[in-house]
Design a protein around this motif. Sequence first.
Motif, PDB file in Angstrom:
ATOM      1  N   GLN A  21      58.996  30.483  26.235  1.00 51.64           N
ATOM      2  CA  GLN A  21      58.338  31.096  27.388  1.00 51.64           C
ATOM      3  C   GLN A  21      58.752  32.552  27.568  1.00 51.64           C
ATOM      4  O   GLN A  21      57.914  33.401  27.865  1.00 51.64           O
ATOM      5  CB  GLN A  21      58.648  30.322  28.657  1.00 51.64           C
ATOM      6  N   GLN A  22      60.012  32.856  27.378  1.00 54.08           N
ATOM      7  CA  GLN A  22      60.500  34.228  27.545  1.00 54.08           C
ATOM      8  C   GLN A  22      59.900  35.183  26.514  1.00 54.08           C
ATOM      9  O   GLN A  22      59.914  36.388  26.723  1.00 54.08           O
ATOM     10  CB  GLN A  22      62.026  34.277  27.468  1.00 54.08           C
ATOM     11  N   ASN A  23      59.385  34.633  25.438  1.00 52.62           N
ATOM     12  CA  ASN A  23      58.806  35.465  24.390  1.00 52.62           C
ATOM     13  C   ASN A  23      57.290  35.359  24.319  1.00 52.62           C
ATOM     14  O   ASN A  23      56.676  35.703  23.311  1.00 52.62           O
ATOM     15  CB  ASN A  23      59.447  35.113  23.046  1.00 52.62           C
ATOM     16  N   GLY A  24      56.683  34.882  25.393  1.00 47.67           N
ATOM     17  CA  GLY A  24      55.233  34.916  25.510  1.00 47.67           C
ATOM     18  C   GLY A  24      54.489  33.720  24.965  1.00 47.67           C
ATOM     19  O   GLY A  24      53.265  33.756  24.848  1.00 47.67           O
ATOM     20  N   PHE A  25      55.199  32.657  24.634  1.00 54.30           N
ATOM     21  CA  PHE A  25      54.549  31.432  24.174  1.00 54.30           C
ATOM     22  C   PHE A  25      54.517  30.455  25.342  1.00 54.30           C
ATOM     23  O   PHE A  25      55.553  30.158  25.924  1.00 54.30           O
ATOM     24  CB  PHE A  25      55.329  30.793  23.014  1.00 54.30           C
ATOM     25  N   TYR A  26      53.352  29.963  25.676  1.00 56.48           N
ATOM     26  CA  TYR A  26      53.238  29.038  26.795  1.00 56.48           C
ATOM     27  C   TYR A  26      53.189  27.589  26.330  1.00 56.48           C
ATOM     28  O   TYR A  26      53.140  26.680  27.136  1.00 56.48           O
ATOM     29  CB  TYR A  26      52.016  29.391  27.644  1.00 56.48           C
ATOM     30  N   ASP A  27      53.229  27.411  25.035  1.00 55.92           N
ATOM     31  CA  ASP A  27      53.201  26.084  24.439  1.00 55.92           C
ATOM     32  C   ASP A  27      54.346  26.012  23.435  1.00 55.92           C
ATOM     33  O   ASP A  27      54.350  26.726  22.427  1.00 55.92           O
ATOM     34  CB  ASP A  27      51.849  25.881  23.750  1.00 55.92           C
ATOM     35  N   GLN A  28      55.349  25.182  23.703  1.00 56.65           N
ATOM     36  CA  GLN A  28      56.520  25.088  22.837  1.00 56.65           C
ATOM     37  C   GLN A  28      56.136  24.645  21.427  1.00 56.65           C
ATOM     38  O   GLN A  28      56.711  25.101  20.445  1.00 56.65           O
ATOM     39  CB  GLN A  28      57.554  24.125  23.425  1.00 56.65           C
ATOM     40  N   SER A  29      55.143  23.784  21.307  1.00 54.76           N
ATOM     41  CA  SER A  29      54.696  23.328  19.986  1.00 54.76           C
ATOM     42  C   SER A  29      54.133  24.484  19.167  1.00 54.76           C
ATOM     43  O   SER A  29      54.417  24.611  17.973  1.00 54.76           O
ATOM     44  CB  SER A  29      53.649  22.229  20.118  1.00 54.76           C
ATOM     45  N   ALA A  30      53.331  25.324  19.801  1.00 53.68           N
ATOM     46  CA  ALA A  30      52.774  26.489  19.104  1.00 53.68           C
ATOM     47  C   ALA A  30      53.891  27.434  18.684  1.00 53.68           C
ATOM     48  O   ALA A  30      53.869  27.984  17.573  1.00 53.68           O
ATOM     49  CB  ALA A  30      51.770  27.209  19.990  1.00 53.68           C
ATOM     50  N   PHE A  31      54.865  27.629  19.556  1.00 56.70           N
ATOM     51  CA  PHE A  31      56.019  28.463  19.220  1.00 56.70           C
ATOM     52  C   PHE A  31      56.744  27.911  17.994  1.00 56.70           C
ATOM     53  O   PHE A  31      57.035  28.649  17.049  1.00 56.70           O
ATOM     54  CB  PHE A  31      56.982  28.554  20.411  1.00 56.70           C
ATOM     55  N   CYS A  32      57.016  26.619  17.997  1.00 55.99           N
ATOM     56  CA  CYS A  32      57.736  25.999  16.880  1.00 55.99           C
ATOM     57  C   CYS A  32      56.949  26.118  15.573  1.00 55.99           C
ATOM     58  O   CYS A  32      57.532  26.385  14.516  1.00 55.99           O
ATOM     59  CB  CYS A  32      58.070  24.549  17.194  1.00 55.99           C
ATOM     60  N   ARG A  33      55.638  25.942  15.641  1.00 58.19           N
ATOM     61  CA  ARG A  33      54.810  26.075  14.436  1.00 58.19           C
ATOM     62  C   ARG A  33      54.842  27.505  13.891  1.00 58.19           C
ATOM     63  O   ARG A  33      55.021  27.722  12.692  1.00 58.19           O
ATOM     64  CB  ARG A  33      53.360  25.670  14.725  1.00 58.19           C
ATOM     65  N   GLN A  34      54.663  28.477  14.784  1.00 56.46           N
ATOM     66  CA  GLN A  34      54.676  29.880  14.356  1.00 56.46           C
ATOM     67  C   GLN A  34      56.058  30.284  13.842  1.00 56.46           C
ATOM     68  O   GLN A  34      56.176  31.004  12.852  1.00 56.46           O
ATOM     69  CB  GLN A  34      54.254  30.799  15.506  1.00 56.46           C
ATOM     70  N   PHE A  35      57.095  29.824  14.517  1.00 56.51           N
ATOM     71  CA  PHE A  35      58.454  30.135  14.108  1.00 56.51           C
ATOM     72  C   PHE A  35      58.711  29.602  12.698  1.00 56.51           C
ATOM     73  O   PHE A  35      59.194  30.327  11.827  1.00 56.51           O
ATOM     74  CB  PHE A  35      59.458  29.537  15.106  1.00 56.51           C
ATOM     75  N   GLN A  36      58.370  28.346  12.466  1.00 54.38           N
ATOM     76  CA  GLN A  36      58.615  27.744  11.159  1.00 54.38           C
ATOM     77  C   GLN A  36      57.778  28.426  10.072  1.00 54.38           C
ATOM     78  O   GLN A  36      58.254  28.645   8.953  1.00 54.38           O
ATOM     79  CB  GLN A  36      58.338  26.250  11.178  1.00 54.38           C
ATOM     80  N   LYS A  37      56.562  28.786  10.402  1.00 54.42           N
ATOM     81  CA  LYS A  37      55.686  29.461   9.446  1.00 54.42           C
ATOM     82  C   LYS A  37      56.274  30.806   9.013  1.00 54.42           C
ATOM     83  O   LYS A  37      56.224  31.163   7.839  1.00 54.42           O
ATOM     84  CB  LYS A  37      54.312  29.668  10.083  1.00 54.42           C
ATOM     85  N   ARG A  38      56.873  31.525   9.942  1.00 54.84           N
ATOM     86  CA  ARG A  38      57.365  32.868   9.654  1.00 54.84           C
ATOM     87  C   ARG A  38      58.814  32.897   9.181  1.00 54.84           C
ATOM     88  O   ARG A  38      59.196  33.761   8.410  1.00 54.84           O
ATOM     89  CB  ARG A  38      57.195  33.765  10.874  1.00 54.84           C
ATOM     90  N   VAL A  39      59.637  31.959   9.649  1.00 55.98           N
ATOM     91  CA  VAL A  39      61.071  31.974   9.341  1.00 55.98           C
ATOM     92  C   VAL A  39      61.422  30.962   8.253  1.00 55.98           C
ATOM     93  O   VAL A  39      62.378  31.149   7.505  1.00 55.98           O
ATOM     94  CB  VAL A  39      61.896  31.720  10.630  1.00 55.98           C
ATOM     95  N   GLY A  40      60.661  29.894   8.170  1.00 53.41           N
ATOM     96  CA  GLY A  40      60.933  28.872   7.168  1.00 53.41           C
ATOM     97  C   GLY A  40      61.834  27.754   7.669  1.00 53.41           C
ATOM     98  O   GLY A  40      62.169  26.840   6.922  1.00 53.41           O
ATOM     99  N   LEU A  41      62.230  27.839   8.921  1.00 50.91           N
ATOM    100  CA  LEU A  41      63.046  26.816   9.581  1.00 50.91           C
ATOM    101  C   LEU A  41      62.471  26.578  10.962  1.00 50.91           C
ATOM    102  O   LEU A  41      61.838  27.459  11.532  1.00 50.91           O
ATOM    103  CB  LEU A  41      64.498  27.290   9.754  1.00 50.91           C
TER     104      LEU A  41
ATOM    105  N   PRO B 268      63.042  26.246  15.035  1.00 49.94           N
ATOM    106  CA  PRO B 268      64.006  26.932  15.894  1.00 49.94           C
ATOM    107  C   PRO B 268      65.350  26.183  15.969  1.00 49.94           C
ATOM    108  O   PRO B 268      66.413  26.815  15.942  1.00 49.94           O
ATOM    109  CB  PRO B 268      63.309  26.983  17.250  1.00 49.94           C
ATOM    110  N   ARG B 269      65.307  24.871  16.047  1.00 47.92           N
ATOM    111  CA  ARG B 269      66.550  24.091  16.113  1.00 47.92           C
ATOM    112  C   ARG B 269      67.365  24.248  14.830  1.00 47.92           C
ATOM    113  O   ARG B 269      68.583  24.432  14.874  1.00 47.92           O
ATOM    114  CB  ARG B 269      66.244  22.624  16.371  1.00 47.92           C
ATOM    115  N   GLN B 270      66.701  24.175  13.673  1.00 53.62           N
ATOM    116  CA  GLN B 270      67.399  24.365  12.395  1.00 53.62           C
ATOM    117  C   GLN B 270      67.995  25.771  12.309  1.00 53.62           C
ATOM    118  O   GLN B 270      69.121  25.949  11.849  1.00 53.62           O
ATOM    119  CB  GLN B 270      66.441  24.151  11.217  1.00 53.62           C
ATOM    120  N   TYR B 271      67.234  26.761  12.756  1.00 53.73           N
ATOM    121  CA  TYR B 271      67.704  28.146  12.730  1.00 53.73           C
ATOM    122  C   TYR B 271      68.968  28.289  13.569  1.00 53.73           C
ATOM    123  O   TYR B 271      69.948  28.880  13.130  1.00 53.73           O
ATOM    124  CB  TYR B 271      66.598  29.069  13.250  1.00 53.73           C
ATOM    125  N   ARG B 272      68.934  27.748  14.770  1.00 57.60           N
ATOM    126  CA  ARG B 272      70.097  27.841  15.660  1.00 57.60           C
ATOM    127  C   ARG B 272      71.302  27.131  15.044  1.00 57.60           C
ATOM    128  O   ARG B 272      72.413  27.645  15.078  1.00 57.60           O
ATOM    129  CB  ARG B 272      69.769  27.245  17.026  1.00 57.60           C
TER     130      ARG B 272
END
Length: 73
Positions: free
Chosen positions: A34-54, A56-60
């Motif tokens: 939410q703090q980074n402009g995503f209003y859907d946590q699922s969409a955030f997780c999908r975009q994060f994994q697509k761009r980072v390869g992990l 968010p939980r794995q990254y942390r």
Amino acid sequence: MFQTSPIQYLLQLRIDSACQQLQCTDASIGTIAQQNGFYDQSAFCRQFQKRVGLTPRQYRTRLGKSAKWKPFG
């Protein structure tokens, strides 16, 4: 000249900010999304994994503990 659209650039800025927050804070993934402009946590997780390869939980888990940010002072 550049191959990145304004929307892709903004999305990358948001993901970069989320990476920093995942490393430096104990905020929940939903809060970081939410703090980074995503209003859907699922969409955030999908975009994060697509761009980072992990996820968010794995990254942390993999990177956050070894690179904890400490404020000056």
